[in-house]
Design a protein around this motif. Structure first.
Motif, short mmCIF file in Angstrom:
data_model
loop_
_atom_site.label_atom_id
_atom_site.label_comp_id
_atom_site.label_asym_id
_atom_site.label_seq_id
_atom_site.Cartn_x
_atom_site.Cartn_y
_atom_site.Cartn_z
N ALA A 16 0.86 -1.19 0.00
CA ALA A 16 0.00 0.00 0.00
C ALA A 16 0.89 1.24 0.00
O ALA A 16 2.12 1.14 0.06
N CYS A 145 -11.78 1.69 0.87
CA CYS A 145 -11.10 1.44 2.14
C CYS A 145 -11.70 2.33 3.22
O CYS A 145 -11.56 3.56 3.18
N MET A 172 -12.20 -2.87 2.10
CA MET A 172 -11.22 -3.04 3.17
C MET A 172 -11.64 -2.17 4.36
O MET A 172 -12.15 -1.08 4.17
N THR A 174 -10.14 -0.85 8.24
CA THR A 174 -9.12 -0.82 9.28
C THR A 174 -9.57 0.03 10.46
O THR A 174 -10.22 1.06 10.28
N VAL A 206 -10.87 -7.39 3.23
CA VAL A 206 -9.63 -7.18 3.97
C VAL A 206 -9.97 -6.46 5.26
O VAL A 206 -10.81 -5.54 5.26
N LEU A 234 -4.53 -6.12 6.36
CA LEU A 234 -3.84 -4.89 5.96
C LEU A 234 -3.26 -4.23 7.20
O LEU A 234 -3.98 -4.02 8.19
N GLN A 236 -0.92 -0.80 8.30
CA GLN A 236 -0.26 0.46 7.93
C GLN A 236 0.15 1.18 9.22
O GLN A 236 -0.67 1.83 9.88
N ILE A 272 -1.28 -7.17 2.93
CA ILE A 272 -1.01 -5.83 2.41
C ILE A 272 -0.26 -5.05 3.48
O ILE A 272 -0.70 -4.99 4.64
#
Length: 303
Positions: A16, A145, A172, A174, A206, A234, A236, A272
């Motif tokens: 990403a 996302c 996705m 998060t 995701v 995922l 980050q 990811i």
């Protein structure tokens, strides 16, 4: 390109991009200004950011639409510009990457609290996310996302808004967690186990975590997720916790540190890997190099 095929290809790990806000502030955005308005007034800036991450090796580029839901844009008197801002954000990235990278339409939190903790009604936020998501999809985003969420109920509203437009569009999600003596929780008291249970029922593609933590904590978070779910993950991380030096926030985690920790995420089976606050194209390039080594040799250790 088919996102799900790339996501589930054995041994494949996608890269990403990194921080959007960090890069926009470096380019001259002032505190208190609306970052998403740059899509209309100074489109060359978000386009340049997308290009730098693409050139660093990102497989997924996020749009500059984190705060571009009508409810959030209303803080700047821009609610009526939501469709235009989101649509142009996708077009800017597409001009940069063509079909060589996936475009993730970024949908961040509204900044409002749902009832009974706040005054926002679920229908209001659902409608707001629906307007944003529909604009992103219609403009050609490959993925939605829903990111940096703390309230799982707000995240679910955004998922349902997406599903009201398309039952099959890749999604996705998060959340952002804080480390406590009892484990990792969002500030709304949501733990990782609850996150997994809620999102598994929604059929998202995701799940994972972004923001709030440097890479050390994110490795722990990834391990917790992988204990309880087989949904692609995922991660980050921030480039550490920021320190204020004068009027500037400084993030201390280097690209080399990111590379070392990315190896652990690959070993865990994270699908990811990217960056959040404080990260730059140099951090993404470091991740790219580790993943390239892994995909070439099957090993995550330095050659």
């Amino acid at each position: 390109m088919d996102f799900r095929q790339h996501l589930t290809k054995p041994g494949n790990v996608l890269v990403a991009d990194g921080a959007m806000g960090t890069m926009l502030f470096k380019a001259g955005l002032n505190s208190g200004e609306c970052p998403e308005l740059l899509n209309l007034e100074k489109p060359e800036i978000p386009a340049e950011v997308a290009g730098k991450y693409f050139n660093a090796g990102s497989d997924i580029i996020f749009t500059n639409t984190f705060g571009a839901s009508p409810v959030k844009l209303a803080d700047f008197g821009l609610a009526d510009k939501a469709v235009e801002i989101n649509s142009e954000a996708v077009r800017l990235v597409r001009k940069v990457v063509g079909e060589k990278a996936f475009i993730a339409g970024s949908c961040g939190p509204s900044g409002k609290m749902l009832q009974p903790y706040g005054e926002s009604e679920p229908d209001e936020l659902f409608s707001s996310f629906k307007i944003q998501v529909e604009a992103l999809i219609n403009a050609g985003a490959d993925i939605i996302c829903i990111e940096t969420m703390s309230d799982i109920n707000e995240a679910l509203l955004a998922v349902k808004a997406t599903r009201s437009i398309s039952a099959s569009f890749p999604v996705m999600v998060t959340l952002t967690y804080d480390k406590t003596a009892r484990g990792f929780y969002t500030y709304m008291g949501i733990d990782i186990s609850t996150t997994i249970k809620k999102l598994e029922n929604e059929g998202v593609d995701v799940i994972g975590s972004n923001c709030g933590n440097g890479f050390e904590n994110m490795v722990e978070i990834a391990a917790e997720f992988k204990k309880s779910t087989s949904i692609p993950l995922l991660i980050q991380a921030n480039a550490g916790q920021p320190k204020l030096v004068g009027e500037t926030l400084i993030y201390g985690e280097t690209p080399e540190y990111f590379a070392d920790n990315a190896r652990q995420l690959i070993d865990f089976g994270v699908s990811i890997i990217g960056g959040c606050c404080g990260t730059t194209p140099a951090h993404i390039l470091a991740i790219r190099q580790v993943i390239d080594t892994y995909q070439r040799t099957g090993k995550t250790l330095r050659l």
